[in-house]
Every structure is written in structure tokens, then in C-alpha cells.
Design a protein around this motif. Structure first.
Motif, PDB file in Angstrom:
ATOM      1  N   ALA A  12      35.703  81.879  -7.361  1.00 45.60           N
ATOM      2  CA  ALA A  12      35.014  80.933  -8.232  1.00 45.60           C
ATOM      3  C   ALA A  12      33.674  80.470  -7.651  1.00 45.60           C
ATOM      4  O   ALA A  12      32.833  79.945  -8.381  1.00 45.60           O
ATOM      5  CB  ALA A  12      35.895  79.716  -8.512  1.00 45.60           C
ATOM      6  N   SER A  13      33.459  80.645  -6.351  1.00 49.24           N
ATOM      7  CA  SER A  13      32.240  80.142  -5.726  1.00 49.24           C
ATOM      8  C   SER A  13      31.010  80.886  -6.233  1.00 49.24           C
ATOM      9  O   SER A  13      30.995  82.115  -6.286  1.00 49.24           O
ATOM     10  CB  SER A  13      32.331  80.273  -4.203  1.00 49.24           C
ATOM     11  OG  SER A  13      33.340  79.427  -3.713  1.00 49.24           O
ATOM     12  N   GLN A  14      29.991  80.116  -6.585  1.00 51.54           N
ATOM     13  CA  GLN A  14      28.732  80.668  -7.085  1.00 51.54           C
ATOM     14  C   GLN A  14      27.543  80.292  -6.201  1.00 51.54           C
ATOM     15  O   GLN A  14      26.559  81.009  -6.147  1.00 51.54           O
ATOM     16  CB  GLN A  14      28.469  80.179  -8.513  1.00 51.54           C
ATOM     17  CG  GLN A  14      29.510  80.631  -9.520  1.00 51.54           C
ATOM     18  CD  GLN A  14      29.488  82.133  -9.727  1.00 51.54           C
ATOM     19  OE1 GLN A  14      28.433  82.744  -9.886  1.00 51.54           O
ATOM     20  NE2 GLN A  14      30.657  82.753  -9.695  1.00 51.54           N
ATOM     21  N   SER A  15      27.622  79.119  -5.552  1.00 51.97           N
ATOM     22  CA  SER A  15      26.555  78.691  -4.642  1.00 51.97           C
ATOM     23  C   SER A  15      27.200  78.026  -3.437  1.00 51.97           C
ATOM     24  O   SER A  15      28.377  77.657  -3.470  1.00 51.97           O
ATOM     25  CB  SER A  15      25.572  77.748  -5.344  1.00 51.97           C
ATOM     26  OG  SER A  15      26.212  76.572  -5.786  1.00 51.97           O
ATOM     27  N   GLU A  16      26.390  77.874  -2.373  1.00 49.15           N
ATOM     28  CA  GLU A  16      26.975  77.406  -1.116  1.00 49.15           C
ATOM     29  C   GLU A  16      25.901  76.763  -0.243  1.00 49.15           C
ATOM     30  O   GLU A  16      24.735  77.136  -0.308  1.00 49.15           O
ATOM     31  CB  GLU A  16      27.588  78.611  -0.387  1.00 49.15           C
ATOM     32  CG  GLU A  16      28.347  78.322   0.866  1.00 49.15           C
ATOM     33  CD  GLU A  16      29.098  79.556   1.383  1.00 49.15           C
ATOM     34  OE1 GLU A  16      29.816  79.408   2.374  1.00 49.15           O
ATOM     35  OE2 GLU A  16      28.969  80.656   0.794  1.00 49.15           O
ATOM     36  N   ILE A  17      26.321  75.813   0.565  1.00 51.39           N
ATOM     37  CA  ILE A  17      25.473  75.247   1.612  1.00 51.39           C
ATOM     38  C   ILE A  17      26.304  75.183   2.882  1.00 51.39           C
ATOM     39  O   ILE A  17      27.475  74.807   2.846  1.00 51.39           O
ATOM     40  CB  ILE A  17      24.902  73.864   1.226  1.00 51.39           C
ATOM     41  CG1 ILE A  17      23.916  73.353   2.296  1.00 51.39           C
ATOM     42  CG2 ILE A  17      26.005  72.854   0.965  1.00 51.39           C
ATOM     43  CD1 ILE A  17      23.100  72.136   1.863  1.00 51.39           C
ATOM     44  N   VAL A  18      25.697  75.597   3.989  1.00 52.40           N
ATOM     45  CA  VAL A  18      26.377  75.573   5.281  1.00 52.40           C
ATOM     46  C   VAL A  18      25.445  74.918   6.296  1.00 52.40           C
ATOM     47  O   VAL A  18      24.295  75.337   6.453  1.00 52.40           O
ATOM     48  CB  VAL A  18      26.771  76.988   5.750  1.00 52.40           C
ATOM     49  CG1 VAL A  18      27.458  76.928   7.108  1.00 52.40           C
ATOM     50  CG2 VAL A  18      27.681  77.655   4.724  1.00 52.40           C
ATOM     51  N   VAL A  19      25.968  73.888   6.967  1.00 50.84           N
ATOM     52  CA  VAL A  19      25.208  73.119   7.957  1.00 50.84           C
ATOM     53  C   VAL A  19      25.845  73.332   9.321  1.00 50.84           C
ATOM     54  O   VAL A  19      27.046  73.074   9.489  1.00 50.84           O
ATOM     55  CB  VAL A  19      25.226  71.607   7.599  1.00 50.84           C
ATOM     56  CG1 VAL A  19      24.432  70.801   8.629  1.00 50.84           C
ATOM     57  CG2 VAL A  19      24.709  71.364   6.188  1.00 50.84           C
ATOM     58  N   PRO A  20      25.061  73.786  10.307  1.00 49.85           N
ATOM     59  CA  PRO A  20      25.641  73.947  11.639  1.00 49.85           C
ATOM     60  C   PRO A  20      25.944  72.596  12.278  1.00 49.85           C
ATOM     61  O   PRO A  20      25.226  71.616  12.054  1.00 49.85           O
ATOM     62  CB  PRO A  20      24.555  74.691  12.414  1.00 49.85           C
ATOM     63  CG  PRO A  20      23.287  74.375  11.709  1.00 49.85           C
ATOM     64  CD  PRO A  20      23.653  74.161  10.266  1.00 49.85           C
ATOM     65  N   LEU A  21      27.020  72.556  13.036  1.00 47.80           N
ATOM     66  CA  LEU A  21      27.393  71.370  13.808  1.00 47.80           C
ATOM     67  C   LEU A  21      26.988  71.642  15.250  1.00 47.80           C
ATOM     68  O   LEU A  21      27.556  72.532  15.891  1.00 47.80           O
ATOM     69  CB  LEU A  21      28.890  71.114  13.713  1.00 47.80           C
ATOM     70  CG  LEU A  21      29.474  70.957  12.314  1.00 47.80           C
ATOM     71  CD1 LEU A  21      30.992  70.826  12.391  1.00 47.80           C
ATOM     72  CD2 LEU A  21      28.857  69.776  11.594  1.00 47.80           C
ATOM     73  N   ILE A  22      26.000  70.887  15.740  1.00 49.39           N
ATOM     74  CA  ILE A  22      25.469  71.137  17.076  1.00 49.39           C
ATOM     75  C   ILE A  22      25.664  69.891  17.930  1.00 49.39           C
ATOM     76  O   ILE A  22      25.324  68.786  17.510  1.00 49.39           O
ATOM     77  CB  ILE A  22      23.981  71.537  16.998  1.00 49.39           C
ATOM     78  CG1 ILE A  22      23.842  72.821  16.178  1.00 49.39           C
ATOM     79  CG2 ILE A  22      23.398  71.702  18.407  1.00 49.39           C
ATOM     80  CD1 ILE A  22      22.431  73.240  15.886  1.00 49.39           C
ATOM     81  N   LYS A  23      26.245  70.094  19.099  1.00 47.46           N
ATOM     82  CA  LYS A  23      26.466  68.988  20.039  1.00 47.46           C
ATOM     83  C   LYS A  23      26.089  69.471  21.431  1.00 47.46           C
ATOM     84  O   LYS A  23      26.515  70.555  21.846  1.00 47.46           O
ATOM     85  CB  LYS A  23      27.917  68.526  20.006  1.00 47.46           C
ATOM     86  CG  LYS A  23      28.151  67.279  20.845  1.00 47.46           C
ATOM     87  CD  LYS A  23      29.487  66.656  20.544  1.00 47.46           C
ATOM     88  CE  LYS A  23      29.609  65.375  21.328  1.00 47.46           C
ATOM     89  NZ  LYS A  23      30.287  64.334  20.620  1.00 47.46           N
ATOM     90  N   ASP A  24      25.306  68.664  22.122  1.00 45.30           N
ATOM     91  CA  ASP A  24      24.861  69.003  23.471  1.00 45.30           C
ATOM     92  C   ASP A  24      24.240  70.402  23.529  1.00 45.30           C
ATOM     93  O   ASP A  24      24.475  71.176  24.455  1.00 45.30           O
ATOM     94  CB  ASP A  24      26.013  68.890  24.477  1.00 45.30           C
ATOM     95  CG  ASP A  24      26.579  67.480  24.549  1.00 45.30           C
ATOM     96  OD1 ASP A  24      25.798  66.519  24.350  1.00 45.30           O
ATOM     97  OD2 ASP A  24      27.802  67.347  24.784  1.00 45.30           O
ATOM     98  N   GLY A  25      23.491  70.742  22.482  1.00 43.28           N
ATOM     99  CA  GLY A  25      22.767  72.007  22.455  1.00 43.28           C
ATOM    100  C   GLY A  25      23.568  73.237  22.087  1.00 43.28           C
ATOM    101  O   GLY A  25      23.035  74.342  22.067  1.00 43.28           O
ATOM    102  N   ARG A  26      24.859  73.081  21.797  1.00 36.20           N
ATOM    103  CA  ARG A  26      25.649  74.274  21.424  1.00 36.20           C
ATOM    104  C   ARG A  26      26.284  74.101  20.056  1.00 36.20           C
ATOM    105  O   ARG A  26      26.569  72.983  19.620  1.00 36.20           O
ATOM    106  CB  ARG A  26      26.682  74.635  22.461  1.00 36.20           C
ATOM    107  CG  ARG A  26      27.372  73.502  23.140  1.00 36.20           C
ATOM    108  CD  ARG A  26      28.440  74.008  24.057  1.00 36.20           C
ATOM    109  NE  ARG A  26      29.663  73.830  23.315  1.00 36.20           N
ATOM    110  CZ  ARG A  26      30.774  73.275  23.748  1.00 36.20           C
ATOM    111  NH1 ARG A  26      30.916  72.955  24.924  1.00 36.20           N
ATOM    112  NH2 ARG A  26      31.800  73.080  23.011  1.00 36.20           N
ATOM    113  N   VAL A  27      26.495  75.219  19.402  1.00 35.55           N
ATOM    114  CA  VAL A  27      27.113  75.219  18.075  1.00 35.55           C
ATOM    115  C   VAL A  27      28.604  74.971  18.238  1.00 35.55           C
ATOM    116  O   VAL A  27      29.304  75.746  18.895  1.00 35.55           O
ATOM    117  CB  VAL A  27      26.858  76.539  17.323  1.00 35.55           C
ATOM    118  CG1 VAL A  27      27.608  76.564  16.004  1.00 35.55           C
ATOM    119  CG2 VAL A  27      25.362  76.740  17.095  1.00 35.55           C
ATOM    120  N   ILE A  28      29.091  73.891  17.639  1.00 33.42           N
ATOM    121  CA  ILE A  28      30.502  73.522  17.676  1.00 33.42           C
ATOM    122  C   ILE A  28      31.227  74.132  16.473  1.00 33.42           C
ATOM    123  O   ILE A  28      32.405  74.420  16.521  1.00 33.42           O
ATOM    124  CB  ILE A  28      30.656  71.979  17.632  1.00 33.42           C
ATOM    125  CG1 ILE A  28      29.925  71.333  18.798  1.00 33.42           C
ATOM    126  CG2 ILE A  28      32.112  71.555  17.588  1.00 33.42           C
ATOM    127  CD1 ILE A  28      30.435  71.730  20.150  1.00 33.42           C
TER     128      ILE A  28
END
Length: 158
Positions: A111-127
Motif C-alpha cells: 500500500a505504500s506510495q511515498s516515504e520519508i526516512v530520517v537517520p538517527l545520529i548520536k555521537d557521530g554515528r548512525v544508530i
């Protein structure tokens, strides 16, 4: 106790309110998974026209499914693959107006037609990443991007 909120202001005012609600929900709670679970539930009740909201957490060179609201989802996504893996690998928010036009899109929910993805960054690294899908094309815009990046920043500061 949390009550469903009627968000009746401008989009910017509504986002500001949901960010304040997030701060209240995570205040004093050190458990990361509990905070992610409440954040997913908060966003699920906040948004209209979405069919999935949740988190994927970094585990080596892949993302593993974390707390979410919606239908069962893909469990593992390699960095650099799909929208989530691209956001993680490139350390940037990815807004996709039409997922069918995104090279290598991973379809967990048809069913998905659009999407947004936000990186989670802590202390310089991707969590991990915050992932939100919609059954509507062009659902997410720059306002969503800016405020969801703030939301993620608050979450990572806990």
C-alpha cells in the motif's frame, strides 16, 4: 497519562506540539527501546494518511526492525539498500514522493506510495532510522523533513 490530541494549529504549530509531547514522554526514561516505542505510537496518532511508522536500528552494516506501528515489516535492510538503507548509508533524510520511482525500493507494504526516512545520529554515528510510509503519493515535504529531523534530534538527546 496521555490523551489523544486534536492538532488544530498550523502544521508548524502541530509539529512543535508533538515535539513537546515527545520531550515529555522520554523525560527521565533511560531505556532507548521504550522511548522508541512511545515515539512510534506518538507519531502514529499524530499523522494522517500514513500506513507505517517506526524505527530500524543499526546492527553492523544493516538495519534491523525496531519498535513500530503498522503491518508486519521487513526485518533486515542492508545499508545502502532501499530508502532506509540509503538514508543510513548517506546519513541524510530521504523524502520519496513516489516509492515506485525510487531505484531499489524495498516493498514491505504494497500500500505504500511515498516515504520519508530520517537517520538517527548520536555521537557521530548512525544508530538507526525513523521510517514513515504513506499510501498517498507526495505525502511528505520539506516541512515534514525539517520537523522530523528535530524530532529525531530530541529523541537522540535522551
Amino acid at each position: 497519562m496521555f490523551h489523544r490530541t486534536a492538532y488544530s494549529g498550523t502544521r508548524e504549530e502541530n509539529y512543535a506540539l508533538v515535539i513537546e509531547q515527545l520531550k515529555s514522554l522520554i523525560s527521565g526514561e533511560p531505556n532507548f527501546i521504550a522511548n522508541l516505542a512511545n515515539a512510534a505510537a506518538l507519531l502514529n496518532q499524530f499523522f494522517t494518511d500514513i500506513n507505517w511508522v517506526g524505527f530500524y536500528l543499526a546492527d553492523g552494516e544493516e538495519l534491523v526492525l525496531g519498535p513500530f506501528q503498522g503491518l508486519p515489516a521487513c526485518v533486515r535492510i542492508p545499508f545502502g539498500k532501499g530508502v532506509c538503507g540509503t538514508a543510513a548509508a548517506e546519513r541524510r533524510t530521504v523524502v520519496v514522493p513516489d516509492v515506485h520511482q525510487f531505484p531499489g525500493h524495498i516493498a514491505c507494504d504494497a500500500a505504500s506510495q511515498s516515504e520519508i526516512v530520517v537517520p538517527l545520529i548520536k555521537d557521530g554515528r548512525v544508530i538507526g532510522v525513523l521510517d514513515i510510509d504513506s499510501p498517498v503519493k507526495n505525502r511528505f515535504d520539506d516541512i515534514d523533513r525539517r520537523f522530523l529531523e528535530q524530532f529525531a534530534s530530541v529523541l537522540m538527546s535522551a
